[in-house]
Design a protein around this motif. Structure first.
Motif, mmCIF file in Angstrom:
data_model
loop_
_atom_site.group_PDB
_atom_site.id
_atom_site.type_symbol
_atom_site.label_atom_id
_atom_site.label_comp_id
_atom_site.label_asym_id
_atom_site.label_seq_id
_atom_site.Cartn_x
_atom_site.Cartn_y
_atom_site.Cartn_z
ATOM 1 N N PHE A 106 0.831 -1.196 0.000
ATOM 2 C CA PHE A 106 0.000 0.000 0.000
ATOM 3 C C PHE A 106 0.874 1.258 0.000
ATOM 4 O O PHE A 106 0.567 2.234 -0.674
ATOM 5 N N GLY A 107 1.976 1.227 0.734
ATOM 6 C CA GLY A 107 2.902 2.361 0.749
ATOM 7 C C GLY A 107 3.486 2.637 -0.624
ATOM 8 O O GLY A 107 3.595 3.794 -1.038
ATOM 9 N N ILE A 108 3.846 1.596 -1.351
ATOM 10 C CA ILE A 108 4.382 1.764 -2.708
ATOM 11 C C ILE A 108 3.308 2.350 -3.625
ATOM 12 O O ILE A 108 3.577 3.274 -4.404
ATOM 13 N N LEU A 109 2.080 1.845 -3.530
ATOM 14 C CA LEU A 109 0.989 2.389 -4.338
ATOM 15 C C LEU A 109 0.765 3.869 -4.032
ATOM 16 O O LEU A 109 0.546 4.679 -4.941
ATOM 17 N N LEU A 110 0.830 4.237 -2.761
ATOM 18 C CA LEU A 110 0.615 5.629 -2.383
ATOM 19 C C LEU A 110 1.768 6.533 -2.832
ATOM 20 O O LEU A 110 1.542 7.695 -3.172
ATOM 21 N N ILE A 111 2.977 6.019 -2.853
ATOM 22 C CA ILE A 111 4.105 6.809 -3.371
ATOM 23 C C ILE A 111 3.907 7.077 -4.863
ATOM 24 O O ILE A 111 4.113 8.195 -5.333
ATOM 25 N N VAL A 112 3.482 6.049 -5.594
ATOM 26 C CA VAL A 112 3.197 6.235 -7.022
ATOM 27 C C VAL A 112 2.098 7.282 -7.192
ATOM 28 O O VAL A 112 2.199 8.173 -8.050
ATOM 29 N N LEU A 113 1.065 7.216 -6.366
ATOM 30 C CA LEU A 113 -0.014 8.197 -6.427
ATOM 31 C C LEU A 113 0.501 9.596 -6.094
ATOM 32 O O LEU A 113 0.133 10.569 -6.767
ATOM 33 N N ALA A 114 1.343 9.718 -5.086
ATOM 34 C CA ALA A 114 1.886 11.027 -4.699
ATOM 35 C C ALA A 114 2.708 11.638 -5.833
ATOM 36 O O ALA A 114 2.579 12.827 -6.133
ATOM 37 N N VAL A 115 3.521 10.819 -6.480
ATOM 38 C CA VAL A 115 4.340 11.318 -7.600
ATOM 39 C C VAL A 115 3.433 11.732 -8.756
ATOM 40 O O VAL A 115 3.607 12.811 -9.348
ATOM 41 N N ALA A 116 2.455 10.904 -9.087
ATOM 42 C CA ALA A 116 1.545 11.228 -10.191
ATOM 43 C C ALA A 116 0.741 12.489 -9.873
ATOM 44 O O ALA A 116 0.546 13.355 -10.740
ATOM 45 N N TYR A 117 0.307 12.626 -8.639
ATOM 46 C CA TYR A 117 -0.474 13.792 -8.221
ATOM 47 C C TYR A 117 0.377 15.059 -8.275
ATOM 48 O O TYR A 117 -0.062 16.096 -8.771
#
Length: 151
Positions: free
Chosen positions: A9-20
């Motif tokens: 979940f942390g990796i998914l959220l990092i990807v989301l943070a970068v994309a955002y």
């Protein structure tokens, strides 16, 4: 195995943070371009907070965490779908209408009566729009309500 859930979940959220953060950097530069606070400031701040929180999940996962595959898990999936639709609806529908629909739906899913939920969404949409547009001078899209634009 439970450490894996938080790290995944942390990796998914990092990807989301970068994309955002990247999407926020694509906002058009306001006229003059020399403003310290522009339309991308708040999304960049959110991306940084999300990125730091995600790193915390990677470094210090909860040992007793398990995925909520019950009703809670379904509600989380519904919330993610609502938020994705909210992001997609911001430009065409405008901030006030999309916020009314998103906040209203999330409030309703959390147990509020539908009328109260959507009234809450409408009030939240109008108040936040007024704060951003008039107090912070950061325009938000009006979409279908573009006839309300002054000047």
């Amino acid at each position: 195995m439970s450490y894996f859930n938080d790290r995944f979940f942390g990796i998914l959220l990092i990807v989301l943070a970068v994309a955002y953060g990247w999407a926020a950097s694509q906002f058009p530069v306001p006229f003059g371009g020399s403003e310290v606070v522009g339309p991308e400031t708040f999304p960049h701040l959110l991306a940084v907070v999300l990125g730091v929180s995600s790193l915390y999940l990677l470094v210090r996962p909860d040992p007793d965490h398990s995925w909520p595959w019950s009703r809670t898990g379904i509600e989380l999936i519904i919330a993610l779908v609502v938020l994705a639709l909210y992001a997609a609806a911001l430009e065409p529908l405008g901030f006030i209408i999309s916020t009314t629909l998103a906040v209203g739906t999330l409030c309703w899913r959390m147990g509020a009566r539908p009328v109260k939920a959507y009234v809450t969404g409408a009030v939240a949409g109008v108040v936040v729009f007024l704060i951003f547009d008039f107090a912070l001078d950061l325009p938000l899209p009006l979409g279908l309500l573009s006839f309300l634009e002054v000047g």
